[in-house]
Design a protein around this motif. Structure first.
Motif, mmCIF file in Angstrom:
data_model
loop_
_atom_site.group_PDB
_atom_site.id
_atom_site.type_symbol
_atom_site.label_atom_id
_atom_site.label_comp_id
_atom_site.label_asym_id
_atom_site.label_seq_id
_atom_site.Cartn_x
_atom_site.Cartn_y
_atom_site.Cartn_z
ATOM 1 N N TYR A 72 -17.949 -9.804 -1.249
ATOM 2 C CA TYR A 72 -17.396 -10.355 -1.846
ATOM 3 C C TYR A 72 -15.908 -10.006 -2.532
ATOM 4 C CZ TYR A 72 -21.461 -13.423 -1.695
ATOM 5 O OH TYR A 72 -22.168 -14.254 -1.465
ATOM 6 N N ALA A 73 -15.255 -9.251 -2.878
ATOM 7 C CA ALA A 73 -14.729 -7.860 -2.849
ATOM 8 C C ALA A 73 -12.957 -8.309 -1.933
ATOM 9 C CB ALA A 73 -14.481 -6.657 -3.364
ATOM 10 N N TRP A 74 -11.984 -8.723 -2.811
ATOM 11 C CA TRP A 74 -10.640 -8.962 -1.810
ATOM 12 C C TRP A 74 -10.470 -7.600 -1.671
ATOM 13 C CZ3 TRP A 74 -8.832 -13.153 -0.239
ATOM 14 C CH2 TRP A 74 -9.781 -13.803 -0.137
ATOM 15 N N SER A 75 -10.083 -6.530 -2.191
ATOM 16 C CA SER A 75 -9.790 -5.257 -1.860
ATOM 17 C C SER A 75 -10.531 -5.030 -0.421
ATOM 18 C CB SER A 75 -10.301 -4.377 -2.648
ATOM 19 O OG SER A 75 -11.105 -4.161 -3.434
ATOM 20 N N VAL A 76 -11.897 -5.186 -0.131
ATOM 21 C CA VAL A 76 -12.731 -4.327 1.167
ATOM 22 C C VAL A 76 -11.990 -5.766 1.648
ATOM 23 C CG1 VAL A 76 -15.642 -4.286 1.935
ATOM 24 C CG2 VAL A 76 -14.704 -3.926 -1.073
ATOM 25 N N ARG A 77 -12.468 -6.837 1.964
ATOM 26 C CA ARG A 77 -11.778 -7.618 2.917
ATOM 27 C C ARG A 77 -10.402 -7.793 2.939
ATOM 28 N NH1 ARG A 77 -13.564 -13.375 -0.212
ATOM 29 N NH2 ARG A 77 -15.432 -13.633 0.100
ATOM 30 N N LEU A 78 -9.575 -6.614 2.649
ATOM 31 C CA LEU A 78 -8.170 -6.478 2.041
ATOM 32 C C LEU A 78 -8.057 -5.347 3.748
ATOM 33 C CD1 LEU A 78 -5.846 -7.512 -0.584
ATOM 34 C CD2 LEU A 78 -6.263 -8.764 2.059
ATOM 35 N N MET A 79 -8.805 -4.463 2.924
ATOM 36 C CA MET A 79 -8.804 -3.423 3.485
ATOM 37 C C MET A 79 -9.518 -3.268 4.697
ATOM 38 S SD MET A 79 -9.593 -0.340 1.161
ATOM 39 C CE MET A 79 -11.092 -1.188 0.125
ATOM 40 N N ALA A 80 -10.344 -4.691 5.197
ATOM 41 C CA ALA A 80 -11.258 -4.495 6.643
ATOM 42 C C ALA A 80 -9.920 -5.039 7.703
ATOM 43 C CB ALA A 80 -11.961 -5.152 6.485
ATOM 44 N N LEU A 81 -9.524 -6.336 6.965
ATOM 45 C CA LEU A 81 -8.409 -6.971 7.068
ATOM 46 C C LEU A 81 -6.778 -5.648 8.376
ATOM 47 C CD1 LEU A 81 -7.355 -9.965 8.705
ATOM 48 C CD2 LEU A 81 -5.754 -10.105 6.941
ATOM 49 N N ALA A 82 -6.534 -4.824 7.488
ATOM 50 C CA ALA A 82 -5.437 -3.682 7.751
ATOM 51 C C ALA A 82 -6.590 -3.463 8.846
ATOM 52 C CB ALA A 82 -5.509 -3.362 6.086
ATOM 53 N N LEU A 83 -7.067 -2.891 8.335
ATOM 54 C CA LEU A 83 -7.993 -1.924 9.663
ATOM 55 C C LEU A 83 -7.791 -2.647 11.191
ATOM 56 C CD1 LEU A 83 -9.447 0.148 10.536
ATOM 57 C CD2 LEU A 83 -11.239 -0.831 9.764
ATOM 58 N N VAL A 84 -8.364 -3.266 11.315
ATOM 59 C CA VAL A 84 -7.880 -4.963 11.626
ATOM 60 C C VAL A 84 -6.784 -4.155 12.248
ATOM 61 C CG1 VAL A 84 -7.877 -6.767 13.205
ATOM 62 C CG2 VAL A 84 -9.904 -6.432 11.693
ATOM 63 N N ALA A 100 4.256 -3.733 9.210
ATOM 64 C CA ALA A 100 4.774 -4.118 8.281
ATOM 65 C C ALA A 100 3.912 -5.719 7.522
ATOM 66 C CB ALA A 100 5.759 -5.249 7.800
ATOM 67 N N PHE A 101 3.032 -5.464 7.783
ATOM 68 C CA PHE A 101 1.637 -6.644 7.770
ATOM 69 C C PHE A 101 0.597 -5.610 7.333
ATOM 70 C CE2 PHE A 101 -1.425 -9.644 8.249
ATOM 71 C CZ PHE A 101 -0.493 -10.901 7.098
ATOM 72 N N THR A 102 0.278 -4.468 8.220
ATOM 73 C CA THR A 102 -0.809 -3.358 7.344
ATOM 74 C C THR A 102 -0.156 -2.773 6.425
ATOM 75 O OG1 THR A 102 -0.680 -2.901 10.324
ATOM 76 C CG2 THR A 102 -1.389 -1.552 8.611
ATOM 77 N N GLY A 103 0.978 -2.314 6.102
ATOM 78 C CA GLY A 103 1.843 -1.683 4.928
ATOM 79 C C GLY A 103 1.417 -3.008 3.763
ATOM 80 N N LEU A 104 1.911 -3.978 4.184
ATOM 81 C CA LEU A 104 1.313 -4.949 2.975
ATOM 82 C C LEU A 104 -0.339 -4.996 2.420
ATOM 83 C CD1 LEU A 104 3.892 -7.472 3.431
ATOM 84 C CD2 LEU A 104 4.211 -6.300 1.623
#
Length: 84
Positions: free
Chosen positions: A12-24, A52-56
């Motif tokens: 449920y943590a947003w930080s984990v979700r965002l890091m997973a999306l950045a990994l994609v 840019a999206f990866t960095g954001l």
């Protein structure tokens, strides 16, 4: 040391979700570069947008990590996990 509810944090943590999306996006960028180099002409704007999206997403994950999410903060009866 892991928090007592690490499964909930991963789920449920947003930080984990965002890091997973950045990994994609980190994984997709070299794949796009390979495909663009072999089959079609490279589009510099797509490369810039992906970078840019990866960095954001990475910055958003850091910011999300700072904020406490009450339902999954890892607190034990109001005490930090080390004191629990």
């Amino acid at each position: 040391m892991l928090v007592h509810n690490w499964r909930a944090v991963l789920k449920y943590a947003w930080s984990v979700r965002l890091m997973a999306l950045a990994l994609v996006f980190i994984i997709l960028e070299p794949i796009y570069n390979f495909v663009a180099a072999t089959w079609v002409a490279k589009n510099i704007y797509i490369q810039l947008a992906m970078s840019a999206f990866t960095g954001l997403l990475a910055v958003a994950a850091i910011i999300a990590r700072i904020f406490v999410q009450q339902k999954i903060s890892g607190d034990l009866n109001g005490k930090p996990p080390a004191e629990g």
